[in-house]
Design an enzyme around this catalytic site. Structure first.
Site: not given
Length: 478
Positions: A313, A401
């Site tokens: 991320e 995710e």
């Protein structure tokens, strides 16, 4: 005269046995087949087997609508389906045997490779909807089933799997990998080795530095067999406290990753090695990432079940100027040892900007996918629209995710928005991993904080999120 009659009777008694094929009974009990439990026969039973011998299996169906099974020989390249030498009494396709009647006999003719694999590692059988009452090996090539080469299905492409110490490794065996093999990307979709669209789905670990105990074979087996999942994601943080690049014991963390790959591979599951850059520019850890992926791919580069995620991320990292160039530096490092492996590239703003990647995708390398993350209570229809637009533009997206709650991970559980996401991912066969496999006291965890078990969780030991995710995974085709 009496002596002559007795001798004639004795000869008449033995003639049928002298002319019959020599055979070995392989199964001494009746078994109901399942995909999660294997029926095995030790290699000792196949000491005299050769090409042209046959295995006869007597069965009765116990399900009206679905009855398939697989039979494998266990060689140095893992589980290899039997049936490429010819099959009678069943349809053989892509390694599956589907019976033609509600009860009857299947006859499998063995190839030379089959015989070698059975001698080396024995036989494994599993399936669904069938009860097998007998399995017999006929040790004679004369008079057994032969099928012209033109009518035999093509033999699958198998490659030796070698690791860095020069020893041969069996790599992934059984499980979902035996069914679907090495994956590849074509257009916006993920495909299996039979060129059918395929969806990976499973759990992501939390940070290995803090919840490493959940990396264990029994826990992964619970996810495969009870949760019906086919994939596990191993989250290795580089930057956080005790992370790989911030005070953590690198050798221990690397071993934990390797253990996770080994456990998943032994269960035939797919596994994502996640370089879990969080809220940072990934170039900060670029050299460490190169060294890490070099080490991992030297050992597992020939494993067809391992995928590589190079930045989880990232934030403050423009796609065109930072993330795409970063990926184009990391991908060749992985390709040195894993030339066909799938590489997953994170997108900016906590992996939300797939729209930017869709406008300027990586074209120099194949088998590349792009990350989108969502938390259902925060990222609602506007984010689903973004994902759908990117996929329609031809971008292969992997949701490595997702959470059923708000983006903090600790509040706002939202089953309705989660189900809307599930529907969208199913519509496009988008692969996904849920955050997270641990008992941390927060909404996103799938195991209650009061539960200390590392495997075999009952439904009552799961959180609201855990129950919903397990229900979703169990609805999918493995």
């Amino acid at each position: 005269m009496k002596r002559f009659v007795f001798a004639a009777l004795l000869l008449a008694f033995f003639i049928p046995f002298l002319s019959a094929e020599s055979s070995v009974k392989l199964l001494n009990r009746t078994v109901s087949l399942s995909w999660s439990d294997n029926v095995t026969v030790d290699s000792a039973a196949f000491s005299d087997v050769q090409a042209g011998d046959t295995i006869e299996i007597k069965y009765k169906s116990v399900k009206a609508d679905y009855h398939k099974f697989k039979v494998y020989g266990v060689g140095s390249s893992g589980w290899q389906p039997l049936g490429y030498g010819g099959v009678s009494g069943a349809t053989f396709m892509n390694g599956d045997l589907e019976t033609e009647k509600n009860s009857g006999t299947v006859l499998i003719t063995l190839t030379g490779d089959d015989a070698a694999n059975l001698k080396k590692g024995g036989l494994i059988m599993h399936g669904y909807g069938l009860k097998v009452s007998a399995m017999t090996l006929a040790l004679a090539s004369a008079g057994t089933l032969t099928v012209p080469a033109s009518q035999r299905p093509p033999k699958p492409n198998t490659e030796p799997r070698s690791i860095s110490d020069g020893k041969t490794s069996a790599g992934p065996v059984g499980g979902p990998f035996a069914e679907h093999g090495k994956l590849h990307v074509d257009g916006a979709s993920l495909y299996d080795s039979h060129n059918s669209k395929y969806q990976l789905y499973g759990m992501s670990t939390h940070g290995l530095a803090w919840f490493g105990d959940y990396v264990n074979k029994d826990g992964f087996k619970t996810l495969r067999d009870d949760w019906n999942s086919n994939c596990i994601r191993l989250a290795l943080y580089p930057g956080e406290y005790n992370g790989y690049c911030n005070g953590g014991n690198q050798e221990q963390l690397k071993k934990l990753v390797c253990d996770g790959i080994d456990y998943a591979s032994s269960l035939g599951m797919y596994v994502i090695v996640d370089w879990h850059v969080l809220s940072a520019n990934p170039t900060q850890y670029k050299e460490a990432a190169k060294a890490f992926f070099t080490d991992i791919t030297k050992k597992y580069g020939s494993y067809g079940n391992v995928l590589y995620e190079i930045c989880n991320e990232p934030t403050g990292s423009d796609w065109d100027r930072v993330l795409k160039p970063y990926a184009e530096e990391l991908i060749p490092v992985i390709r040195q040892n894993a030339p066909d492996a799938i590489v997953i590239v994170g997108t900016n703003t906590w992996s939300q900007e797939v729209d930017k990647a869709a406008k300027n995708p990586i074209t120099a390398y194949r088998n590349v996918m792009y990350t989108l993350h969502f938390y259902a209570d925060t990222h609602t229809q506007w984010m689903r629209d973004r994902l759908e637009s990117a996929v329609k533009a031809g971008l292969p997206v992997f949701v490595t995710e997702f959470g059923t709650c708000d983006a903090s991970g600790n509040g706002g559980f939202n089953a309705d928005e989660s189900r809307a996401w599930f529907d969208l991912m199913n519509k496009y066969s988008i692969s996904c991993c849920n955050w997270s496999l641990c008992n941390k006291d927060e909404t996103a965890s799938v195991i209650k904080s009061s539960c200390k078990k590392l495997s075999g969780w009952s439904e009552g030991e799961l959180t609201e999120s855990g129950r919903l995710v397990r229900q979703y995974f169990r609805s999918l085709k493995k």
